[in-house]
Design a protein around this motif. Sequence first.
Motif, short mmCIF file in Angstrom:
data_model
loop_
_atom_site.label_atom_id
_atom_site.label_comp_id
_atom_site.label_asym_id
_atom_site.label_seq_id
_atom_site.Cartn_x
_atom_site.Cartn_y
_atom_site.Cartn_z
N ASP A 88 -3.67 88.34 29.17
CA ASP A 88 -2.86 87.15 29.40
C ASP A 88 -1.44 87.49 29.81
OD1 ASP A 88 -5.07 85.76 28.70
OD2 ASP A 88 -4.42 85.27 26.67
N ASN A 89 -0.87 88.56 29.25
CA ASN A 89 0.52 88.91 29.51
C ASN A 89 0.66 90.09 30.47
OD1 ASN A 89 1.78 86.95 27.68
ND2 ASN A 89 0.76 88.13 26.08
N ARG A 90 -0.41 90.45 31.14
CA ARG A 90 -0.37 91.56 32.09
C ARG A 90 -0.14 91.03 33.50
NH1 ARG A 90 -3.34 96.23 30.43
NH2 ARG A 90 -4.30 96.41 32.49
N THR A 91 0.76 91.68 34.24
CA THR A 91 1.07 91.28 35.60
C THR A 91 0.80 92.45 36.53
OG1 THR A 91 2.79 89.78 34.81
CG2 THR A 91 2.85 90.39 37.14
N LEU A 92 0.03 92.21 37.59
CA LEU A 92 -0.29 93.23 38.59
C LEU A 92 0.59 93.01 39.81
CD1 LEU A 92 -2.20 95.58 39.35
CD2 LEU A 92 -3.73 93.86 40.35
N THR A 93 1.36 94.04 40.19
CA THR A 93 2.32 93.92 41.29
C THR A 93 2.08 95.02 42.32
OG1 THR A 93 3.98 93.07 39.74
CG2 THR A 93 4.76 93.80 41.90
N ASP A 94 1.94 94.63 43.58
CA ASP A 94 1.89 95.61 44.68
C ASP A 94 3.31 96.12 44.94
OD1 ASP A 94 -0.95 95.60 45.83
OD2 ASP A 94 -0.49 93.46 45.71
N VAL A 95 3.46 97.43 45.05
CA VAL A 95 4.79 98.00 45.27
C VAL A 95 4.78 98.84 46.55
CG1 VAL A 95 5.38 98.02 42.82
CG2 VAL A 95 4.24 100.01 43.82
N LYS A 96 5.97 99.00 47.13
CA LYS A 96 6.11 99.84 48.32
C LYS A 96 6.13 101.32 47.92
CE LYS A 96 8.68 96.55 51.20
NZ LYS A 96 9.93 96.33 51.97
N TRP A 97 5.63 102.16 48.82
CA TRP A 97 5.64 103.60 48.59
C TRP A 97 6.19 104.30 49.82
CZ3 TRP A 97 1.45 100.59 49.55
CH2 TRP A 97 0.65 100.90 50.65
N PHE A 98 6.90 105.41 49.59
CA PHE A 98 7.55 106.16 50.65
C PHE A 98 7.18 107.63 50.50
CE2 PHE A 98 10.04 102.45 49.70
CZ PHE A 98 10.42 101.95 50.95
N PRO A 99 6.81 108.31 51.61
CA PRO A 99 6.41 109.72 51.51
C PRO A 99 7.62 110.61 51.22
CG PRO A 99 6.47 109.01 53.80
CD PRO A 99 6.69 107.79 52.98
N LEU A 100 7.36 111.68 50.49
CA LEU A 100 8.38 112.68 50.20
C LEU A 100 7.97 113.98 50.89
CD1 LEU A 100 8.90 112.01 46.37
CD2 LEU A 100 10.37 111.28 48.25
N TYR A 101 8.76 114.38 51.90
CA TYR A 101 8.45 115.59 52.67
C TYR A 101 9.41 116.71 52.28
CZ TYR A 101 5.47 112.80 55.75
OH TYR A 101 4.47 111.99 56.25
N ASP A 102 8.92 117.92 52.40
CA ASP A 102 9.73 119.11 52.18
C ASP A 102 9.26 120.18 53.14
OD1 ASP A 102 11.69 120.67 51.13
OD2 ASP A 102 10.93 120.64 49.07
N ALA A 103 10.02 121.26 53.24
CA ALA A 103 9.62 122.37 54.11
C ALA A 103 8.32 122.98 53.60
CB ALA A 103 10.72 123.42 54.16
#
Length: 456
Positions: A88-103
């Motif tokens: 009843d008190n749980r909320t499902l939220t779509d969130v944005k994601w961003f890639p993390l690049y490194d050498a």
Amino acid sequence: MSQKLNLGWLGAVAVAVTLSAGAQEKPADFTTQVPLSVTGDGPWYRLELPLAVQLSARQTDLSDVRVFNAAGDVQAYALAREAAKTDDNRTLTDVKWFPLYDAAGATGQAPSVRVQSNTNGTLVEVQPSSQLEAGEEELRGWLLDASAIKAPLRQLILDWTSERDGFQRFTIEASEDLQHWQSWGEGQVARLTFADERVEQHEIGLPGQSARYLRLLWSTPQSAPTLTSAQLVSVSPRSLPLPLVWSQPLAGSTGKAGEYTWQLPMDLSVERVQVELSQPNSLAPVTLWGRRDNSLPWQTLSSGLLYRLTQNGQDVVQNELQLPGQTVQQLKLTVDERGGGLGAEAPTVKFAVRATHLVFLARGPGPYTLALGNSTMKAANLPLSTLIPDYSAAKLATLGRAMVDGGAVVTPAVSTAPAASGIHWKKFGLWSVLLLSVLFLAAMAFSLLRKPSAKT
């Protein structure tokens, strides 16, 4: 002001009534006695009941729990328990994601990034802090923007694409400012094909804390997948559940091949089960069933894939099943033996239930004793708001602490039943109260009859 005084007066009356009702109860009426030690300021003390101690109770709802002082006087108390969880008190939220690049080939520290956000903290762009040549960049992980979620985070749900099936392992870190990061442990997802069936694990548990940003860094960057979906489950702070407490290993029995059963010590609202996987390279699709006693049919509680596999010299283990919190006393695990099974002997299991907190009002001399184990006792606990007139969640956290003295060791009482006596004092006391009540009502009726009738 008068309302507060009335509430305080009613609370005092309720405490007095409770103490009066338990005045005839003695520690010897209970099969188990546990010494308590207290620290901090009283007069209220909060005790987290160890599961080993709870299992000494004779009643599932802990109606037979009491606290006594050194003189054997019962103490007023309240229980903070949690029913089977609901969504009843749980909320499902779509969130944005961003890639993390490194050498490519970079190790050690997390990749350094340059971010752009708007005024409310929502991320707009995430780029490496230094320019990487084409072909030299490597995907290390993902940055999730949870800035729109103000409630504590309980679960992360991912979906991804990958060139091959297998396990995906990563670390989880949380931050409020993208500068300072706190470890939230490790996560693991999986996508496997087993016996022409697709087995997938998408959910990762989170510690129930708030954070604006999450950083996921893959243990082996070359296998980091491409995310296609990221969702966070949050809960209202008021409904944040009590922590889980785990049992000691429980032995089981086996009947036919691929079927194992366990008998719990009492009816319990079980939320998780861990199955011992003693043999390396075990793989077992399973279904877990439960019921309260032999007269009832088995009901499905959970299903999933249990495994202990060696990859890159490390054990990858998934031995836990999440349950809906249904009350059961018997568990049965059925195993698809095409994966090799779990052996001829039943594995041991551990089960987890929500913690139970007991708060008592210390009265009279210490030390104090927790008593449990009487199948005939009636519940005597008060609501927390009655036991503590100005109760609040913040005040609860400031109460003194009580602990089981010497760990979870329980001490059997000398006598499990009250000593026989020629005079049944409890019955005598109850009849006295009833007689006084009748006399009081008779006096009131006589007084009303003597009043002159109103003139017409």
